[in-house]
Design an enzyme around this catalytic site. Structure first.
Site, PDB file in Angstrom:
ATOM      1  N   THR A 182       0.832  -1.207   0.000  1.00  0.00           N
ATOM      2  CA  THR A 182       0.000   0.000   0.000  1.00  0.00           C
ATOM      3  C   THR A 182       0.865   1.256   0.000  1.00  0.00           C
ATOM      4  O   THR A 182       1.971   1.226   0.529  1.00  0.00           O
ATOM      5  CB  THR A 182      -0.863  -0.049   1.272  1.00  0.00           C
ATOM      6  OG1 THR A 182      -1.787  -1.115   1.131  1.00  0.00           O
ATOM      7  CG2 THR A 182      -1.599   1.246   1.533  1.00  0.00           C
ATOM      8  N   ARG A 210     -14.057  -7.645  -0.438  1.00  0.00           N
ATOM      9  CA  ARG A 210     -13.321  -7.270   0.784  1.00  0.00           C
ATOM     10  C   ARG A 210     -12.750  -5.849   0.682  1.00  0.00           C
ATOM     11  O   ARG A 210     -12.182  -5.458  -0.329  1.00  0.00           O
ATOM     12  CB  ARG A 210     -12.190  -8.276   1.006  1.00  0.00           C
ATOM     13  CG  ARG A 210     -11.346  -8.020   2.261  1.00  0.00           C
ATOM     14  CD  ARG A 210     -10.070  -7.279   1.962  1.00  0.00           C
ATOM     15  NE  ARG A 210      -9.218  -7.135   3.140  1.00  0.00           N
ATOM     16  CZ  ARG A 210      -8.169  -6.321   3.214  1.00  0.00           C
ATOM     17  NH1 ARG A 210      -7.837  -5.583   2.186  1.00  0.00           N
ATOM     18  NH2 ARG A 210      -7.453  -6.255   4.309  1.00  0.00           N
ATOM     19  N   GLY A 212     -10.247  -3.114   2.854  1.00  0.00           N
ATOM     20  CA  GLY A 212      -9.303  -3.015   3.972  1.00  0.00           C
ATOM     21  C   GLY A 212      -9.452  -1.717   4.746  1.00  0.00           C
ATOM     22  O   GLY A 212     -10.460  -1.013   4.630  1.00  0.00           O
ATOM     23  N   ASP A 213      -8.438  -1.396   5.500  1.00  0.00           N
ATOM     24  CA  ASP A 213      -8.473  -0.194   6.349  1.00  0.00           C
ATOM     25  C   ASP A 213      -8.177   1.085   5.573  1.00  0.00           C
ATOM     26  O   ASP A 213      -8.610   2.171   5.987  1.00  0.00           O
ATOM     27  CB  ASP A 213      -7.436  -0.327   7.471  1.00  0.00           C
ATOM     28  CG  ASP A 213      -6.014  -0.462   6.907  1.00  0.00           C
ATOM     29  OD1 ASP A 213      -5.813  -1.292   6.004  1.00  0.00           O
ATOM     30  OD2 ASP A 213      -5.123   0.275   7.360  1.00  0.00           O
ATOM     31  N   THR A 233      -0.318   1.272   6.978  1.00  0.00           N
ATOM     32  CA  THR A 233      -0.162   0.100   6.115  1.00  0.00           C
ATOM     33  C   THR A 233       0.018  -1.120   6.997  1.00  0.00           C
ATOM     34  O   THR A 233       0.679  -1.042   8.024  1.00  0.00           O
ATOM     35  CB  THR A 233       1.031   0.237   5.152  1.00  0.00           C
ATOM     36  OG1 THR A 233       1.247  -1.033   4.504  1.00  0.00           O
ATOM     37  CG2 THR A 233       2.310   0.632   5.866  1.00  0.00           C
ATOM     38  N   GLY A 234      -0.589  -2.228   6.587  1.00  0.00           N
ATOM     39  CA  GLY A 234      -0.475  -3.432   7.398  1.00  0.00           C
ATOM     40  C   GLY A 234      -1.702  -4.303   7.220  1.00  0.00           C
ATOM     41  O   GLY A 234      -2.470  -4.114   6.264  1.00  0.00           O
ATOM     42  N   GLY A 236      -5.022  -5.028   7.282  1.00  0.00           N
ATOM     43  CA  GLY A 236      -6.130  -4.082   7.381  1.00  0.00           C
ATOM     44  C   GLY A 236      -7.208  -4.431   8.378  1.00  0.00           C
ATOM     45  O   GLY A 236      -7.768  -3.545   9.038  1.00  0.00           O
TER      46      GLY A 236
HETATM   47  N1  ASP Z   1      -3.727  -2.222   4.734  1.00  0.00           N
HETATM   48  C1  ASP Z   1      -3.915  -2.785   3.427  1.00  0.00           C
HETATM   49  C2  ASP Z   1      -5.164  -3.632   3.420  1.00  0.00           C
HETATM   50  O1  ASP Z   1      -5.375  -4.378   4.355  1.00  0.00           O
HETATM   51  C3  ASP Z   1      -2.794  -3.634   2.980  1.00  0.00           C
HETATM   52  C4  ASP Z   1      -1.466  -2.957   2.971  1.00  0.00           C
HETATM   53  O2  ASP Z   1      -1.193  -2.107   3.834  1.00  0.00           O
HETATM   54  O3  ASP Z   1      -0.667  -3.257   2.081  1.00  0.00           O
HETATM   55  O4  ASP Z   1      -5.869  -3.586   2.446  1.00  0.00           O
END
Ligand code: ASP
Length: 315
Positions: A182, A210, A212-213, A233-234, A236
């Site tokens: 991300t 789906r 994410g965050d 980022t992480g 989500g």
């Molecule tokens: N946070 C993002 C998600 O869960 C993924 C990412 O940070 O790469 O969609």
């Protein structure tokens, strides 16, 4: 003239020097630097934090190395569904999109939502219709195709697993070797306004629409001049449950914590206890900044009017 700051990330995760070739490392560092230069150029000319974060993100969305825009990962159905959000700390205006397809720069669409839709959050076909109405640039499926992403998806598409963005290994390695590609940016401009933006393709092999965050205001993205601008980022799901970005703001507003201490509390205490791997970047309206991770690495960079200019990958 007060000082100004731009901070960016290109995703966190298990990013280890031993897994990286010199060429790939240089390629990442170069795009990070171009992104920093693009956003910083806006700030230097007296532009707003919101325009700076958008400019920084567009550079990374246009590069296949990051899981956003052109380099977005494949879903279970073998297409790209992208999420993005942008927020202006000066007036708490925000715009977000989820599950959009064929949009070259989802962050540009999020900005259109913020400025021209009377809404905050659009999804799926409706968001795509809005993109067409606003004349936001679209691209054919082939534009989003890369062998690297395809192979990554092929390794798990017949399973029920979904995974974070990572390199092309076998399934067990894929699940262990987590990388989140991300992209995000936060900025403080010379007028003391701050802004945050995040853009992503989400997780490889994700299904059922789906989300994410990243596009969820308060979870992956948040900005408020009174406290901070944050992009995460992480994993989500954990960042949504932790309302991670807004929690940093709350710790600053209601407990008087500094930006850095508040981010440390959320990333290295609260999220760790939930199993939430990843990291975040932040600025406050005084131009202070922080980049905090609980994973092995995060593609990241910072540039400010005091002469700082750094791009980093590992912990
Ligand atoms: N946070 C993002 C998600 O869960 C993924 C990412 O940070 O790469 O969609």
């Amino acid at each position: 003239m007060s000082h100004f700051t731009l901070v960016i990330h290109g995703g966190a995760g298990t990013i280890l020097k031993e897994d990286m070739t010199f060429e790939l490392e240089q390629a990442y560092l170069q795009v990070l630097q171009s992104s920093l230069n693009a956003g910083y150029g806006v700030l230097e000319q007296g532009g707003s934090a919101i325009n700076a974060v958008k400019a920084a993100i567009v550079v990374m969305e246009d590069n296949v190395l990051f899981n956003a825009g052109r380099g977005a990962v494949f879903t279970k159905k073998g297409v790209q569904e992208m999420d993005a959000a942008i927020m202006d700390g000066n007036n708490l205006k925000a715009g977000a999109v989820a599950g959009v397809r064929n949009v070259r720069n989802p962050i540009v669409l999020a900005m259109e939502v913020m400025n021209n839709s009377n809404h905050v959050f659009l999804s799926g076909k409706g968001a795509n219709d809005f993109a067409i109405k606003q004349g936001v640039k679209l691209e054919p499926d082939e534009y989003f195709y890369s062998q690297f992403r395809y192979d990554q998806w092929k390794a798990i598409r017949d399973s029920d697993n979904y995974s974070l963005d990572h390199t092309n290994h076998h399934l067990e390695e894929l699940m262990r070797d987590k990388k989140f590609g991300t992209v995000g940016a936060v900025a403080c401009d010379m007028h003391g306004n701050i802004a945050a933006a995040t853009s992503t393709g989400g997780m490889t092999n994700k299904k059922y629409g789906r989300i994410g965050d990243s596009p969820v205001i308060g979870s992956g993205t948040y900005a408020n001049n009174k406290t901070c601008a944050i992009s995460c980022t992480g994993h989500g799901e954990m960042f949504i449950r932790a309302v991670a970005a807004y929690d940093v703001s709350c710790l600053m507003e209601y407990k008087g914590l500094s930006l850095h201490t508040a981010m440390q509390t959320v990333v290295n205490d609260k999220l760790i206890k939930m199993g939430g791997e990843g990291g975040m970047i932040g600025v406050d309206a005084d131009g202070n900044y922080a980049m905090v991770i609980n994973s092995e690495g995060m593609y990241r960079g910072a540039k400010n009017s005091e002469g700082l200019n750094e791009v980093l990958i590992y912990k």
